[in-house]
Design a protein around this motif. Structure first.
Motif, PDB file in Angstrom:
ATOM      1  N   THR A   3       0.813  -1.219   0.000  1.00 27.65           N
ATOM      2  CA  THR A   3       0.000   0.000   0.000  1.00 27.65           C
ATOM      3  C   THR A   3       0.851   1.275   0.000  1.00 27.65           C
ATOM      4  O   THR A   3       0.534   2.231  -0.717  1.00 27.65           O
ATOM      5  N   PRO A   4       1.954   1.350   0.783  1.00 32.19           N
ATOM      6  CA  PRO A   4       2.777   2.571   0.707  1.00 32.19           C
ATOM      7  C   PRO A   4       3.332   2.820  -0.694  1.00 32.19           C
ATOM      8  O   PRO A   4       3.399   3.976  -1.134  1.00 32.19           O
ATOM      9  N   VAL A  30       0.799   9.604  -5.951  1.00 32.91           N
ATOM     10  CA  VAL A  30       1.066  11.025  -5.727  1.00 32.91           C
ATOM     11  C   VAL A  30       2.286  11.522  -6.498  1.00 32.91           C
ATOM     12  O   VAL A  30       2.340  12.681  -6.919  1.00 32.91           O
ATOM     13  N   SER A  31       3.283  10.652  -6.706  1.00 37.08           N
ATOM     14  CA  SER A  31       4.506  11.101  -7.374  1.00 37.08           C
ATOM     15  C   SER A  31       4.334  11.171  -8.891  1.00 37.08           C
ATOM     16  O   SER A  31       4.854  12.085  -9.540  1.00 37.08           O
ATOM     17  N   SER A  32       3.584  10.238  -9.453  1.00 37.28           N
ATOM     18  CA  SER A  32       3.394  10.259 -10.910  1.00 37.28           C
ATOM     19  C   SER A  32       2.583  11.464 -11.343  1.00 37.28           C
ATOM     20  O   SER A  32       2.729  11.945 -12.474  1.00 37.28           O
ATOM     21  N   VAL A  71      -5.633  12.328   6.348  1.00 34.57           N
ATOM     22  CA  VAL A  71      -4.256  12.571   5.902  1.00 34.57           C
ATOM     23  C   VAL A  71      -4.164  12.516   4.377  1.00 34.57           C
ATOM     24  O   VAL A  71      -3.472  13.333   3.756  1.00 34.57           O
ATOM     25  N   LEU A  72      -4.862  11.575   3.748  1.00 34.40           N
ATOM     26  CA  LEU A  72      -4.846  11.506   2.282  1.00 34.40           C
ATOM     27  C   LEU A  72      -5.568  12.703   1.669  1.00 34.40           C
ATOM     28  O   LEU A  72      -5.141  13.227   0.632  1.00 34.40           O
ATOM     29  N   ALA A  73      -6.634  13.163   2.297  1.00 33.51           N
ATOM     30  CA  ALA A  73      -7.314  14.374   1.819  1.00 33.51           C
ATOM     31  C   ALA A  73      -6.380  15.574   1.925  1.00 33.51           C
ATOM     32  O   ALA A  73      -6.304  16.415   1.016  1.00 33.51           O
ATOM     33  N   ALA A 114       2.206   9.828   1.053  1.00 30.92           N
ATOM     34  CA  ALA A 114       1.164  10.724   0.547  1.00 30.92           C
ATOM     35  C   ALA A 114       1.535  12.187   0.788  1.00 30.92           C
ATOM     36  O   ALA A 114       1.275  13.058  -0.051  1.00 30.92           O
ATOM     37  N   LEU A 115       2.145  12.458   1.926  1.00 28.09           N
ATOM     38  CA  LEU A 115       2.515  13.827   2.272  1.00 28.09           C
ATOM     39  C   LEU A 115       3.720  14.326   1.475  1.00 28.09           C
ATOM     40  O   LEU A 115       3.736  15.463   0.994  1.00 28.09           O
ATOM     41  N   PHE A 116       4.734  13.466   1.330  1.00 26.05           N
ATOM     42  CA  PHE A 116       6.011  13.938   0.798  1.00 26.05           C
ATOM     43  C   PHE A 116       6.420  13.332  -0.541  1.00 26.05           C
ATOM     44  O   PHE A 116       7.448  13.703  -1.093  1.00 26.05           O
ATOM     45  N   GLY A 117       5.634  12.384  -1.059  1.00 27.48           N
ATOM     46  CA  GLY A 117       6.008  11.759  -2.325  1.00 27.48           C
ATOM     47  C   GLY A 117       6.132  12.753  -3.460  1.00 27.48           C
ATOM     48  O   GLY A 117       7.129  12.780  -4.192  1.00 27.48           O
TER      49      GLY A 117
END
Length: 627
Positions: free
Chosen positions: A177-178, A185-187, A490-492, A540-543
């Motif tokens: 999942t990570p 988020v990175s793509s 957190v994902l929002a 999710a925060l820093f990717g």
């Protein structure tokens, strides 16, 4: 309100530095609420989300409607596929508890070796990695702590060992999942075509396996100091090397979601085979906890609210001081129950989980009755096979789903549906629509859906009646209620920051560090997990921030994105949430500081190691390791 929005990097005075002051506010809010004010994780996530929305609207001039829609997409992604995996994976575990086969599994591990240092490797490292692979989010810590306590470990050691062991497998936890979150988020923040689940998983699979080699050695050092390393290094080395090699092979050539499952099973098998032909000399002062230690029966709750109606009680011999200088011994004089005998006194009534639909006695009921007079009762081969069956079922289902032809077929409609998030209309700085606005609903091939199928088969194999299985499923949602809110918030927060431009601003600001950022990238992931307690949340925060900074500094985005996840796993053992889980599981609630002091040094040593590795991979020395 729903007008089209274009991402801007420097909304405050055309200055990236000034804009970064506002862009960092949501993260600072989250860090301060969790790390300083010790606010509950779900509440901290919600408050930080509100701050991110205010900054997006007031500072970045994002239309209110677009900001809210961005948050809803992030929350939806938080539930599906992330929580969808966790909830259903923990349901499988709860079914094993309902049927009593979890106790059978624990006793099976106990019989492999009487040496507590080897037991720490098998349970905390190998079995903990399997639990991480299936559920993650604190589940391995909650479960392995209870198992170690049941085997006689003192509370502080049980908690410390479980936290330290929960490192190398974290990046591939909950069926990767990570990594899935990191790819999402990175793509959307960098056009590099390598930012996919498979390639990111392969890169992480060239970093964390090196950690796996040293973690078992650290475990035996934590349990028994230098003597532990000297006497049990063959088992530690076999566990670490086999796990690392299997993790590398699985992540690069088999299946990213199955990586930890493969590695955990290979490592466990290697250690079991080793102790058949080799056994360490067990010192007399390596004993077990002499005082009855009552701990809550963990059901896999991933929030600090760990509570269960049952208790597990460990009893053993007389304590004696240890001669170890690097770590306290575990006490005892060798007068404990012979290895392999059940040492569990379940104080909860035998019929605590019974309902009208129960058809036969649970294995634990049979063991309890048969051991009433202190006689040794071995589990039958059939019951042991059933105890292992859920994990074999999961492996079989996921292996079939990942076959080339099957995987390709399930990736098409109607099994997988892709659509633009309704009403969301955001352009990137290049004037093109953000790819993150496309939501993928792979309802059938999703790991969580496959886990439901595995749970149904598990219920049939373990003979759990439908009524009890459904009640266990409802109870799983109730136990995870705070974690559900936390992850969705957190994902929002991450989606709002990414799609409003706040992450872009921070990336532009950090890019000023230039080539030095390659060394710092792992630290950023470490901080993220230390605060949020989740490698998924940290990604999710820093990717996006990592890959945007890489683009501006001329660094490899794939390397930095992977470093965020690999560095993050080392913050798992010191995060307030996981410390709370471990402390609650061993009856040390409110004494998290003691556990923190036990593991903080190990966390820093491993983090420094990862920073150096990533820096070398970003240089000509080890650049050949990057896909």
């Amino acid at each position: 309100m729903f007008d089209q929005f274009k991402v801007v990097t420097d909304p405050v005075g055309d200055s990236v530095a000034l804009s970064a002051i506002f862009a960092v506010l949501p993260l600072l809010t989250l860090f301060i609420l969790l790390g300083v004010m010790k606010v509950k994780a779900w509440l901290a996530g919600v408050i930080s989300l509100v701050v991110a929305l205010i900054v997006a609207v007031a500072v970045y001039a994002m239309p209110v409607g677009q900001a809210v829609l961005s948050a809803t997409e992030g929350a939806a992604f938080g539930f599906f596929p992330i929580l969808w995996i966790v909830i259903n994976a923990i349901w499988v575990y709860n079914l094993t508890v309902e049927s009593g086969h979890f106790d059978v599994l624990r006793r099976s591990f106990e019989r492999v070796s009487p040496d507590m240092r080897v037991q720490a490797i098998i349970i905390a490292f190998c079995f903990g990695a399997l639990l991480e692979a299936l559920a993650g989010f604190g589940t391995p810590v909650a479960i392995t702590v209870v198992m170690l306590m049941a085997l006689g470990f003192r509370p502080i050691h049980a908690a410390s060992v479980s936290l330290l062991a929960n490192t190398a497998p974290v990046a591939f936890g909950a069926l990767a999942t990570p990594i899935v979150t990191l790819a999402s988020v990175s793509s959307g923040a960098n056009p590099d075509p390598r930012l996919t689940v498979d390639t990111l998983g392969a890169m992480v699979g060239r970093q964390t396996p090196i950690l796996a080699v040293v973690v078992p050695l650290m475990l035996v050092a934590l349990v028994d100091g230098r003597r532990g390393i000297r006497q049990t290094w063959p088992a530690a080395l076999v566990a670490g090397v086999s796990f690392g090699l299997a993790q590398f092979v699985a992540a690069n050539y088999i299946s990213v979601p199955l990586t930890d499952i493969v590695a955990a099973l290979v490592s466990a098998a290697a250690v079991v085979l080793l102790v058949r032909v080799w056994r360490p000399v067990t010192p007399a002062d390596l004993g077990r906890e002499p005082e009855a230690a009552t701990v809550p029966a963990a059901r896999g709750a991933v929030d600090a609210e760990l509570a269960g109606p049952g208790t597990v009680r460990a009893t053993a011999g007389t304590r004696a001081d240890t001669t170890s200088t690097a770590a306290p011994g575990l006490g005892g004089s060798g007068g404990e129950t012979p290895p392999g005998d059940p040492r569990i006194d379940e104080t909860a009534p035998a019929d605590r989980h019974r309902g009208a639909d129960d058809l036969e006695p649970r294995p634990t009921d049979q063991v309890r009755a048969a051991t009433a007079g202190g006689r040794r009762v071995a589990d039958t081969p059939a019951e042991v096979a059933r105890a292992y069956a859920p994990y074999l079922i999961i492996i079989a289902i996921f292996s079939i789903a990942n076959l080339g032809a099957v995987k390709t077929a399930l990736a098409k409609e109607p099994w997988t549906v892709k659509f633009d998030w309704p009403g969301l209309d955001i352009l990137g700085g290049n004037g093109k629509p953000l790819s993150s606005m496309t939501f993928t609903l792979n309802w059938l091939p999703a790991a969580g859906t496959l886990m439901i199928l595995a749970a149904i088969l598990t219920a049939l194999v373990l003979r759990v009646p439908a009524g009890r299985a459904l009640r266990a499923y409802g109870r799983t949602y109730f136990e995870l209620r705070y974690a559900i809110v936390t992850v969705m918030a957190v994902l929002a927060l991450a989606y709002v920051m990414n799609q409003s431009g706040q992450t872009n601003t921070l990336g532009a600001f950090l890019a000023a560090a230039g080539g030095a950022f390659v060394f710092l990238s792992a630290i950023l992931g470490w901080i993220g997990v230390a605060v949020t307690g989740s490698d998924t949340s940290a990604n999710a925060l820093f990717g996006a921030l990592q890959v945007q900074t890489a683009a501006r500094a001329g660094l490899d985005p794939l390397l930095l994105a992977a470093a965020n996840s690999s560095g993050g796993v080392l913050g798992k053992m010191i995060s307030p949430q996981n410390l709370a889980i471990a402390a609650a599981a061993v009856g040390m609630a409110g004494r998290e500081g003691e556990i923190f002091r036990k593991v903080f040094g190990w966390s820093l040593v491993l983090l420094l190691f990862m920073c150096v590795l990533v820096a070398l991979q970003g240089s000509p020395v080890l650049s050949w390791m990057v896909p």
